[in-house]
Design an enzyme around this catalytic site. Structure first.
Site, PDB file in Angstrom:
ATOM      1  N   GLY A  88       0.848  -1.178   0.000  1.00  0.00           N
ATOM      2  CA  GLY A  88       0.000   0.000   0.000  1.00  0.00           C
ATOM      3  C   GLY A  88       0.885   1.229   0.000  1.00  0.00           C
ATOM      4  CD  GLU A  89       2.401   6.343   0.860  1.00  0.00           C
ATOM      5  OE1 GLU A  89       3.622   6.403   0.595  1.00  0.00           O
ATOM      6  OE2 GLU A  89       1.914   6.780   1.916  1.00  0.00           O
ATOM      7  CB  SER A  90       5.114   2.926   4.095  1.00  0.00           C
ATOM      8  OG  SER A  90       5.860   3.927   3.414  1.00  0.00           O
ATOM      9  CB  CYS A 121       5.136  -3.951  -1.139  1.00  0.00           C
ATOM     10  SG  CYS A 121       5.588  -2.630  -2.297  1.00  0.00           S
ATOM     11  NE  ARG A 167       7.620   6.055   1.232  1.00  0.00           N
ATOM     12  CZ  ARG A 167       7.194   7.154   0.627  1.00  0.00           C
ATOM     13  NH1 ARG A 167       8.074   8.004   0.103  1.00  0.00           N
ATOM     14  NH2 ARG A 167       5.913   7.406   0.526  1.00  0.00           N
ATOM     15  CB  ILE A 214       3.601  -2.807  -7.526  1.00  0.00           C
ATOM     16  CG1 ILE A 214       3.125  -4.010  -8.347  1.00  0.00           C
ATOM     17  CG2 ILE A 214       2.820  -1.545  -7.913  1.00  0.00           C
ATOM     18  CD1 ILE A 214       1.706  -4.444  -8.033  1.00  0.00           C
ATOM     19  NE  ARG A 215       4.750   4.421  -5.995  1.00  0.00           N
ATOM     20  CZ  ARG A 215       4.093   5.138  -5.083  1.00  0.00           C
ATOM     21  NH1 ARG A 215       2.797   4.939  -4.892  1.00  0.00           N
ATOM     22  NH2 ARG A 215       4.716   6.041  -4.357  1.00  0.00           N
ATOM     23  CG  HIS A 262       2.673  -6.599  -4.108  1.00  0.00           C
ATOM     24  ND1 HIS A 262       1.792  -5.959  -3.262  1.00  0.00           N
ATOM     25  CD2 HIS A 262       3.543  -5.662  -4.535  1.00  0.00           C
ATOM     26  CE1 HIS A 262       2.114  -4.681  -3.190  1.00  0.00           C
ATOM     27  NE2 HIS A 262       3.166  -4.463  -3.950  1.00  0.00           N
ATOM     28  CD  GLU A 299      -0.133  -8.933  -1.989  1.00  0.00           C
ATOM     29  OE1 GLU A 299      -0.148  -7.725  -2.289  1.00  0.00           O
ATOM     30  OE2 GLU A 299       0.908  -9.523  -1.624  1.00  0.00           O
TER      31      GLU A 299
END
Length: 201
Positions: free
Chosen positions: A49-51, A81, A110, A138-139, A179, A181
């Site tokens: 997600g976005e940390s 991630c 990051r 992904i990023r 990821h 999942e």
């Protein structure tokens, strides 16, 4: 422990996919948004997600300190991630107000693999698994430094980042840059469930 209860941090990120993988493996999977839900858990997954958003939401929902306490007490926790960043003791290229739960003696960079358009997939060897894992980045962050107690589970398979550390374990904590999942290969989730059961015995 025959049926562990595994929580998925559910304030932001790839929650549904982790819950589905855990359910396929026979675990009792619950979404964690409150401290009361966290108390039911034998283990926890912090998803991608976005940390920075995750940390702020955890503060807002009064979940940050309970998470830190359970992790410090040895609750098995798996970060993917952004979850890897959340578990890291040190972050490079973080925001000015970057805050992590800590626990893993690692330094992560990051967005190390670039922006969303630089996302990629590849096959990588994962310690303890006989066949390669199809990994989706992904990023994604990567690990720049590890402490003496940290085991490297996987390294980037190719490209400019070849050899970079992308999966680690330290005691009850485990993290991947990628990821697991998003594929139908549940072996890494199974590895984490085995860790939860091992620590519970």
């Amino acid at each position: 422990m025959s049926t562990p209860t595994i929580g998925v941090f559910a304030l932001q990120g790839d929650v549904r996919e982790h819950l589905a993988a855990l359910t396929r493996l026979g675990a009792r999977a619950i979404a964690v948004r409150r401290a009361a839900e966290l108390e039911q858990c034998d283990g926890l997954i912090i998803p991608g997600g976005e940390s920075t958003t995750m940390a702020k939401l955890a503060r807002t929902f009064e979940l940050f300190e309970p998470l830190q306490k359970r992790i410090g007490q040895g609750m098995p926790t798996f970060g993917t991630c952004a979850g890897m960043i959340m578990l890291a003791d040190r972050v490079v290229d973080g925001t000015a107000d970057q805050e992590t739960l800590s626990g893993l003696d690692i330094t992560v960079r990051r967005n190390a693999f670039g922006r969303q358009v630089d996302s990629f997939e590849g096959e990588l060897d994962f310690q303890g698994l006989t066949e390669p894992v199809h990994a989706v980045f992904i990023r994604a962050p990567w690990v720049e430094q590890i402490g003496a107690a940290v085991d490297v589970l996987a390294r980037a398979p190719g490209g400019e980042a070849v050899g970079r550390i992308v999966a680690v374990r330290q005691g009850a904590l485990m993290a991947t840059s990628f990821h697991p999942e998003v594929s139908e290969d549940d072996r890494i989730h199974r590895t984490f469930l085995d860790l939860v059961k091992q620590i519970a015995t």
